[in-house]
Design a protein around this motif. Structure first.
Motif, PDB file in Angstrom:
ATOM      1  N   ALA A  50       3.073  34.460  40.684  1.00 41.40           N
ATOM      2  CA  ALA A  50       3.758  33.304  41.617  1.00 41.40           C
ATOM      3  C   ALA A  50       5.220  33.437  41.194  1.00 41.40           C
ATOM      4  O   ALA A  50       5.786  33.741  40.230  1.00 41.40           O
ATOM      5  CB  ALA A  50       3.022  31.992  41.255  1.00 41.40           C
ATOM      6  N   PRO A  51       6.017  32.871  42.316  1.00 40.89           N
ATOM      7  CA  PRO A  51       7.392  33.032  42.176  1.00 40.89           C
ATOM      8  C   PRO A  51       7.755  31.892  40.959  1.00 40.89           C
ATOM      9  O   PRO A  51       7.573  30.817  40.963  1.00 40.89           O
ATOM     10  CB  PRO A  51       7.994  32.304  43.313  1.00 40.89           C
ATOM     11  N   ASP A  54       9.980  28.603  42.039  1.00 35.88           N
ATOM     12  CA  ASP A  54       9.452  27.680  42.967  1.00 35.88           C
ATOM     13  C   ASP A  54       8.700  26.594  42.242  1.00 35.88           C
ATOM     14  O   ASP A  54       7.763  26.755  41.447  1.00 35.88           O
ATOM     15  CB  ASP A  54       8.428  28.390  44.001  1.00 35.88           C
ATOM     16  N   PHE A  57       5.090  25.838  41.823  1.00 37.34           N
ATOM     17  CA  PHE A  57       4.143  26.551  40.709  1.00 37.34           C
ATOM     18  C   PHE A  57       4.481  25.907  39.270  1.00 37.34           C
ATOM     19  O   PHE A  57       4.115  26.734  38.461  1.00 37.34           O
ATOM     20  CB  PHE A  57       4.220  27.683  41.141  1.00 37.34           C
ATOM     21  N   TRP A 111      -6.412  27.640  39.715  1.00 38.33           N
ATOM     22  CA  TRP A 111      -5.482  28.014  40.976  1.00 38.33           C
ATOM     23  C   TRP A 111      -6.283  29.314  41.625  1.00 38.33           C
ATOM     24  O   TRP A 111      -7.022  30.030  40.852  1.00 38.33           O
ATOM     25  CB  TRP A 111      -4.005  28.780  40.360  1.00 38.33           C
ATOM     26  N   ASN A 113      -6.136  32.771  43.779  1.00 38.13           N
ATOM     27  CA  ASN A 113      -5.340  33.807  44.191  1.00 38.13           C
ATOM     28  C   ASN A 113      -6.090  34.918  45.029  1.00 38.13           C
ATOM     29  O   ASN A 113      -7.232  35.361  44.720  1.00 38.13           O
ATOM     30  CB  ASN A 113      -4.738  34.594  43.175  1.00 38.13           C
ATOM     31  N   GLU A 122       0.503  43.297  49.316  1.00 37.35           N
ATOM     32  CA  GLU A 122       0.605  42.339  47.823  1.00 37.35           C
ATOM     33  C   GLU A 122      -0.582  41.349  47.920  1.00 37.35           C
ATOM     34  O   GLU A 122      -0.950  41.250  49.207  1.00 37.35           O
ATOM     35  CB  GLU A 122       1.825  41.692  47.931  1.00 37.35           C
ATOM     36  N   ALA A 124      -2.117  37.535  48.076  1.00 41.17           N
ATOM     37  CA  ALA A 124      -1.770  36.285  48.504  1.00 41.17           C
ATOM     38  C   ALA A 124      -1.124  35.534  47.466  1.00 41.17           C
ATOM     39  O   ALA A 124      -1.118  35.767  46.238  1.00 41.17           O
ATOM     40  CB  ALA A 124      -2.885  35.542  49.239  1.00 41.17           C
ATOM     41  N   THR A 125      -0.313  34.605  47.853  1.00 48.28           N
ATOM     42  CA  THR A 125       0.166  33.643  47.015  1.00 48.28           C
ATOM     43  C   THR A 125      -0.859  32.581  46.335  1.00 48.28           C
ATOM     44  O   THR A 125      -1.599  32.211  47.239  1.00 48.28           O
ATOM     45  CB  THR A 125       1.639  32.704  47.518  1.00 48.28           C
TER      46      THR A 125
END
Length: 432
Positions: A50-51, A54, A57, A111, A113, A122, A124-125
């Motif tokens: 995850a970023p 951000d 998250f 979470w 994913n 890639e 998914a977020t």
């Protein structure tokens, strides 16, 4: 410094009890690189899932466990593979295994994913899962978890170990593949036999093995500060594996199942991660204190297990998982004093190490093995005739800290790692 001293003592007894560390003490912090990934270059192949910048998250950190959730179509083909992560951003204030027991109020999180199977694409977020009908005021501090696969659109059962403030329970959810980010709360499984549940391995959609890592827990009033540490320091074989089953009860109009609990294996020092092989014939259990993985032969008819082998690994193992091909992936902590310091906010990172434990194909036993790794496993654990140990990932903690679980996706070859106290929660490494 008290916790650091206790952690050091634990590892010292590990060395004394096992008698297997030949050339380098596990108390010594090895010169790991920033990051090593056996199937690619760490700098270009590995990244957070995850970023990092951000705020959405912020709670995707301190992730202890993870599991694949496979969704199969009506023709028997794998349609979608999800990754579900067990995280607790409040772990440094509430940890019933390592301490402290200061603030149980902020809840942990799960979470989801969705993973891609196409090369070069890639994943998914990640999305935070939403609990439906979860009891108000009910704590949630997740540790081990596992979910049953979905076939032809049916819902899956998700079981999560919950280290709540009063006692440790196992939460039972239902997840619909058509709405995969919603976890419908069904019930809380609680029994006096759940002394210290840690990790789960499903044997069916409604039954599972669960490890109990300690007999003495930190919840035992003032003695809870000393007895669990003593149990670990002396490597006392007081951990165990139980089998739990939810059996339909036709006499209960509410639909509540009968709860069955049986002890499957006793005498395991710090029984931590547990995994069931894809063919269902073998159960593996991590003994953290002794730095070993125990292998058991399983009888599917009654879920009894019989120990058949043990394999030393070059660190204190945390969680374990078989990949799709039946190779056991073992992850843990190569310098336990560091992780004790991280938990106590005395340092920021601790080293990580992941290995594959593969049935040996050669009858030649060499003392030097795992020669491609920056720090060879052979420096820490002796070779055995039954299995070979090969490093998949290493880090000094700066690249990735406190590794606790690793899963390998056979379709893409990607390695997914969680970190018990990792600020970025989990990373993915993609083969070159």
């Amino acid at each position: 410094m008290r916790w650091l001293a206790l952690g050091t003592a634990v590892l010292g007894v590990f060395i004394w009890r096992s008698g297997r560390v030949a050339r380098h003490s596990i108390l010594t912090k090895s010169a790991f690189p920033l990051g090593y990934y056996a199937s690619g270059d760490f700098a270009t192949s590995c990244s957070p899932i995850a970023p990092a910048d951000d705020p959405a998250f912020n709670d995707l950190k301190y992730c202890e466990d993870e599991t694949f959730w496979d969704v199969w179509n009506g023709q028997g083909s794998l349609q979608t593979r999800h990754l579900i992560l067990s995280c607790d951003a409040n772990r440094k204030a509430w940890n019933t295994v390592m301490g402290p027991l200061r603030d149980p109020e902020p809840r942990g999180s799960l979470w989801l994913n969705t993973l891609t199977s196409k090369e070069g694409q890639e994943d998914a977020t990640p999305v935070r899962m939403v609990f439906q009908n979860y009891p108000e005021g009910h704590d949630f501090h997740p540790l081990g978890l596992e979910i049953s696969p979905s076939h032809a659109g049916n819902t899956s059962n998700l079981f999560v170990v919950n280290h709540a403030r009063q006692r440790t329970t196992i939460e039972h959810f239902s997840v619909d593949p058509s709405n995969p980010t919603i976890a419908l709360y069904l019930r809380t499984l609680s029994t006096p036999y759940f002394v210290s549940p840690n990790s789960i391995a499903l044997t069916s959609p409604t039954s599972f093995y669960v490890t109990n890592d300690h007999f003495f827990t930190r919840r035992l009033a003032w003695v809870g500060k000393f007895l669990p540490i003593t149990e670990s320091i002396l490597a006392l074989p007081l951990g165990w594996v139980a089998h739990v089953a939810l059996i339909p009860n036709p006499l209960d109009p509410s639909g509540e199942p009968i709860f069955s609990h049986t002890v499957a294996a006793l005498g395991i020092p710090f029984a931590n991660g547990i995994a069931l092989s894809p063919d269902g014939s073998t159960v593996a259990v991590a003994s953290t204190t002794l730095g070993e993985v125990y292998f058991y032969q399983r009888e599917p008819k009654d879920n009894t297990i019989k120990r058949i082998d043990s394999v030393p690994v070059p660190f204190t193992p945390d969680n374990i998982a078989f990949d799709d091909s039946g190779v056991l992936i073992v992850t843990g902590h190569p310098h336990f004093p560091s992780i004790v310091s991280v938990a106590a906010n005395k340092t920021e990172v601790a080293p990580s190490w992941t290995v594959a434990v593969v049935p040996r194909s050669s009858s030649v036993l060499r003392s030097e093995y795992d020669t491609q790794a920056p720090i060879s496993a052979s420096l820490k654990a002796p070779a055995v005739m039954s299995y070979e140990v090969e490093t998949l990932f290493q880090s000094n903690g700066t690249g990735f800290s406190t590794s606790s679980t690793a899963l390998r996706d056979a379709r893409s070859g990607r390695l997914y790692l969680t970190g018990l106290y990792a600020e970025n929660g989990a990373i993915v490494c993609r083969p070159s």
